[in-house]
Write an enzyme that holds these catalytic residues in place. Structure first.
Site, short mmCIF file in Angstrom:
data_model
loop_
_atom_site.label_atom_id
_atom_site.label_comp_id
_atom_site.label_asym_id
_atom_site.label_seq_id
_atom_site.Cartn_x
_atom_site.Cartn_y
_atom_site.Cartn_z
N MET A 1 -81.61 -13.43 -69.21
CA MET A 1 -80.74 -12.45 -68.56
C MET A 1 -79.37 -12.37 -69.26
O MET A 1 -78.44 -11.77 -68.75
CB MET A 1 -80.56 -12.82 -67.09
CG MET A 1 -81.87 -12.76 -66.29
SD MET A 1 -81.76 -13.57 -64.66
CE MET A 1 -80.70 -12.40 -63.79
N GLU A 2 -79.28 -12.99 -70.44
CA GLU A 2 -78.09 -12.98 -71.28
C GLU A 2 -76.90 -13.71 -70.64
O GLU A 2 -75.74 -13.35 -70.87
CB GLU A 2 -77.69 -11.56 -71.68
CG GLU A 2 -78.45 -11.04 -72.88
CD GLU A 2 -78.21 -11.88 -74.14
OE1 GLU A 2 -77.07 -11.94 -74.63
OE2 GLU A 2 -79.19 -12.51 -74.61
N VAL A 3 -77.21 -14.75 -69.86
CA VAL A 3 -76.17 -15.65 -69.36
C VAL A 3 -76.33 -16.98 -70.10
O VAL A 3 -77.35 -17.65 -69.94
CB VAL A 3 -76.28 -15.87 -67.84
CG1 VAL A 3 -75.20 -16.85 -67.37
CG2 VAL A 3 -76.15 -14.54 -67.10
#
Length: 377
Positions: free
Chosen positions: A232-234
């Site tokens: 989730m691009e975290v």
């Protein structure tokens, strides 16, 4: 003040050993209530409260959780040591609280923590429930994630004493992982940042625990929480507390987790260009399963075969609210290339276990004799 002195000053002394159930942390939460925001974020499957602690007011948000697996308590102890440090009135602590907003779930799996089991009360591994989200504990975790919107996640665990840092006779005291974001293990921007932050921690820790730092397997599994958040691009970092020689209570390891957290917060202030290259992350030796708790070399098993090696591993059992380490035989074969946290050489002679020379896999070891010498564990 050096890190060892800093740690000693802020260590939460009443948290000790491997068994950290909910009853041990709830009084601490009340103690912090006057300074930090304590919130009940949900309940376990058996109705136990799951708490979070909110610290700081800065723009960069860090989300940390521990004891997702109930029998992995070392990082929980280190988190409370770190919270004590942030509760102090030192200038360094004030800077961290000013620059960061920190959300901590110190015990995600209170049912498992009480039982000292990896799984929750429904025998579900919460770190394999990131997609189904079938369990209340995971739903609580994801609600905090959605509401808090972190810039960085820290997934805190323990790993077994079987792990080495690479192929050497070096136990993995601490292991790191930048989880994969997809099946191709793509180095996305989020994954790159987590790799660089890990590399910075490892470089600094290596001055203290040289060659005892490992890199955990990055095989992609979207059911795992870290892989999901990374996808989730975290940016997400997994930290595994491992085995310091003769430290089965994980008190030495706990200190190095505390040091790691300090190194991490200091390195987040650095620009990407001043952090180590991604190659430094991949230079960390990959974890291998090369250790046994006790390894007896060159044991004469019978007159018909050559000498073999006997591997003994501790089985952890909860007895009267204490963890008891039960030694059991797990392998009888040529174990060249494997290591023992304790190693003995039988020099081609037979050994006796429980006054019996017939050795079997699964046998509990109450007494061990090598020749005439009694071996204590």
């Amino acid at each position: 003040m050096d890190l060892r002195t800093l740690y000693s000053k802020h260590k939460q002394e009443d948290l000790f050993g491997r068994y950290i159930p909910p009853e041990k942390i709830e009084p601490l939460l009340l103690h912090y209530k006057s300074k930090f925001e304590i919130e009940v974020i949900g309940t376990s499957e058996e109705g136990k409260k799951i708490h979070s602690i909110k610290l700081g007011s800065g723009d960069f948000k860090i989300f940390m959780w521990s004891q997702m697996h109930g029998n992995e308590s070392t990082t929980t102890k280190a988190l409370f040591d770190f919270i004590n440090y942030l509760k102090s009135d030192t200038e360094e602590a004030k800077i961290i609280l000013d620059k960061f907003s920190i959300k901590i779930i110190p015990m995600l799996n209170p049912d498992g923590a009480e039982r000292y089991t990896r799984e929750n009360a429904n025998k579900i591994d919460l770190n394999r429930d990131a997609q189904n989200r079938s369990q209340l504990e995971i739903r609580a975790l994801f609600k905090v994630f959605d509401d808090f919107k972190p810039n960085l996640c820290l997934n805190l665990h323990d790993q077994r004493s079987i792990f080495s840092a690479g192929k050497k006779n070096k136990s993995a005291i601490i292991s790191f992982l930048s989880p994969s974001a997809d099946e191709n293990k793509t180095i996305t921007p989020a994954r790159q940042l987590s790799m660089q932050l890990i590399a910075n921690m490892a470089i600094k820790l290596d001055k203290q625990i040289t060659e005892h730092i490992g890199r955990y397997d990055d095989e992609f599994n979207l059911n795992c929480v870290g892989d999901t958040f990374q996808s989730m691009e975290v940016p997400t970092i997994l930290i595994e507390a491992g085995h310091f020689p003769e430290d089965y209570q994980r008190e030495n390891t706990r200190e190095y987790i505390f040091h790691s957290l300090l190194y991490l917060f200091n390195s987040i202030n650095l620009t990407k260009d001043s952090l180590p290259e991604v190659s430094a992350y991949f230079s960390i030796p990959e974890n291998k399963k090369l250790f046994y708790d006790i390894l007896i070399k060159n044991v004469k098993i019978s007159n018909k075969i050559e000498s073999l090696d006997v591997a003994i591993q501790y089985e952890e059992q909860l007895v009267n609210k204490k963890i008891v380490f039960i030694p059991k035989i797990v392998r009888i074969e040529d174990l060249n290339g494997f290591y023992g946290h304790k190693t003995f050489d039988a020099l081609g002679e037979k050994i006796q276990i429980n006054n019996d020379e017939s050795l079997k896999i699964g046998m509990r070891v109450n007494e061990l004799l090598i020749g005439e010498k009694k071996i204590s564990f």
